[in-house]
Design an enzyme around this catalytic site. Structure first.
Site, PDB file in Angstrom:
ATOM      1  N   ASN A  68      -6.078   1.144 -13.344  1.00 27.46           N
ATOM      2  CA  ASN A  68      -5.067   0.292 -12.698  1.00 27.46           C
ATOM      3  C   ASN A  68      -3.685   0.852 -13.003  1.00 27.46           C
ATOM      4  O   ASN A  68      -3.474   1.471 -14.050  1.00 27.46           O
ATOM      5  CB  ASN A  68      -5.178  -1.127 -13.273  1.00 27.46           C
ATOM      6  CG  ASN A  68      -4.140  -2.073 -12.695  1.00 27.46           C
ATOM      7  OD1 ASN A  68      -3.931  -2.129 -11.480  1.00 27.46           O
ATOM      8  ND2 ASN A  68      -3.463  -2.826 -13.550  1.00 27.46           N
ATOM      9  N   HIS A  96       0.210  -0.516 -13.571  1.00 28.03           N
ATOM     10  CA  HIS A  96       0.994  -1.732 -13.795  1.00 28.03           C
ATOM     11  C   HIS A  96       2.477  -1.349 -13.837  1.00 28.03           C
ATOM     12  O   HIS A  96       2.834  -0.378 -14.503  1.00 28.03           O
ATOM     13  CB  HIS A  96       0.578  -2.391 -15.114  1.00 28.03           C
ATOM     14  CG  HIS A  96       1.203  -3.725 -15.302  1.00 28.03           C
ATOM     15  ND1 HIS A  96       0.748  -4.851 -14.652  1.00 28.03           N
ATOM     16  CD2 HIS A  96       2.286  -4.109 -16.007  1.00 28.03           C
ATOM     17  CE1 HIS A  96       1.520  -5.877 -14.969  1.00 28.03           C
ATOM     18  NE2 HIS A  96       2.464  -5.453 -15.790  1.00 28.03           N
ATOM     19  N   GLY A 131       0.796  -1.230   0.000  1.00 25.14           N
ATOM     20  CA  GLY A 131       0.000   0.000   0.000  1.00 25.14           C
ATOM     21  C   GLY A 131       0.822   1.270   0.000  1.00 25.14           C
ATOM     22  O   GLY A 131       0.325   2.322   0.401  1.00 25.14           O
ATOM     23  N   ASN A 180       1.661   2.942  -2.585  1.00 23.42           N
ATOM     24  CA  ASN A 180       0.971   3.860  -3.507  1.00 23.42           C
ATOM     25  C   ASN A 180      -0.288   4.439  -2.868  1.00 23.42           C
ATOM     26  O   ASN A 180      -0.591   5.622  -3.054  1.00 23.42           O
ATOM     27  CB  ASN A 180       0.601   3.138  -4.807  1.00 23.42           C
ATOM     28  CG  ASN A 180       1.732   3.138  -5.808  1.00 23.42           C
ATOM     29  OD1 ASN A 180       2.039   4.164  -6.416  1.00 23.42           O
ATOM     30  ND2 ASN A 180       2.384   1.991  -5.965  1.00 23.42           N
TER      31      ASN A 180
HETATM   32  C1  GAR Z   1       3.033  -1.500  -7.533  1.00 20.19           C
HETATM   33  O1  GAR Z   1       4.317  -1.474  -8.096  1.00 20.19           O
HETATM   34  C2  GAR Z   1       1.996  -1.721  -8.611  1.00 20.19           C
HETATM   35  O2  GAR Z   1       2.360  -1.173  -9.843  1.00 20.19           O
HETATM   36  C3  GAR Z   1       1.955  -3.222  -8.687  1.00 20.19           C
HETATM   37  O3  GAR Z   1       2.043  -3.655  -7.362  1.00 20.19           O
HETATM   38  C4  GAR Z   1       2.873  -2.738  -6.643  1.00 20.19           C
HETATM   39  C5  GAR Z   1       2.180  -2.419  -5.330  1.00 20.19           C
HETATM   40  O4  GAR Z   1       3.028  -1.689  -4.494  1.00 20.19           O
HETATM   41  N1  GAR Z   1       0.762  -3.677  -9.339  1.00 20.19           N
HETATM   42  C6  GAR Z   1       0.724  -4.782 -10.091  1.00 20.19           C
HETATM   43  O5  GAR Z   1       1.697  -5.509 -10.254  1.00 20.19           O
HETATM   44  C7  GAR Z   1      -0.623  -5.071 -10.731  1.00 20.19           C
HETATM   45  N2  GAR Z   1      -0.488  -6.080 -11.749  1.00 20.19           N
HETATM   46  P1  GAR Z   1       2.444  -0.937  -3.236  1.00 20.19           P
HETATM   47  O6  GAR Z   1       1.517  -1.923  -2.528  1.00 20.19           O
HETATM   48  O7  GAR Z   1       3.638  -0.602  -2.378  1.00 20.19           O
HETATM   49  O8  GAR Z   1       1.701   0.275  -3.722  1.00 20.19           O
END
Ligand code: GAR
Length: 190
Positions: A102, A104, A12, A14
């Site tokens: 989303n 990615h 989390g 982001n």
């Molecule tokens: C982020 O890098 C996001 O882009 C990726 O998961 C991570 C979550 O980080 N999403 C994917 O891979 C979706 N296919 P966070 O929980 O620290 O924000």
């Protein structure tokens, strides 16, 4: 006030960055965060940041319309997947047309699809000796990582960069651009 619902499955970081960005914003507000992982670090982040958080399980998400109905009652302007790892049920897409986005951690259409998430993406990028990677922010449709691209940003990868370094570079792009893209989407639409 335009309201955002965030969905997250893991750390989390982001989510935290987006919450901080919109704190005190005059037009945009985070209404709540939803998670499918009862052990996710995003839960403690939301507690600390004092943002409402709800947990749901697989039954509520895709075996019934419980989460969909909850979202419809919240009536957000935008649903933001920020590290959310389950495939969105098909009936969410017409229920929220162009309202689910989303992020990615790669330059789609490369390194997308089932199983391509988080560190798996960066591992594959490293294994293929890519010279660049980046982020893709896109609308969500019925297929994994295939909706219309809204925004991409690139970062260079040096030969010596470890998987962790690639992940850090990509996360930095996410922190810089994701809140601004969300803000632009919500303010451009009036
Ligand atoms: C982020 O890098 C996001 O882009 C990726 O998961 C991570 C979550 O980080 N999403 C994917 O891979 C979706 N296919 P966070 O929980 O620290 O924000």
């Amino acid at each position: 006030m335009k309201e955002i619902v965030l969905l997250a499955s893991g750390s989390g970081s982001n989510v935290e960055n987006i919450i901080n960005y919109f704190k005190g914003h005059e037009k945009i507000k985070i209404s709540c965060v939803l998670t499918n992982n009862s052990n996710a670090k995003v839960i403690t982040r939301c507690q600390r940041l004092q943002v409402p958080l709800l947990y749901f399980n697989r039954d509520a998400f895709s075996k019934s319309d419980t989460v969909l109905k909850l979202l419809q009652s919240l009536n957000p302007s935008l649903i933001v997947l920020a590290g959310f790892l389950w495939k969105i049920p098909e009936n969410w897409v017409p229920a929220f047309p162009n309202q689910i986005i989303n992020i990615h951690p790669a330059l789609l259409p490369k390194y997308g699809g089932k199983g391509m998430y988080g560190m798996h993406v960066h591992k594959a990028v490293r294994a293929n000796k890519e010279k660049e990677s980046g982020i893709t922010i896109h609308y969500v449709n019925e297929h994994y990582d295939e909706g219309v691209v809204i925004f991409q940003a690139k970062t260079q990868i040096a030969e010596i960069d470890s998987i962790e370094v690639i992940a850090k570079k990509v996360h930095e792009l996410e922190y810089k651009h994701f809140p601004r893209v969300i803000e632009k989407l919500l303010t451009d639409h009036g």
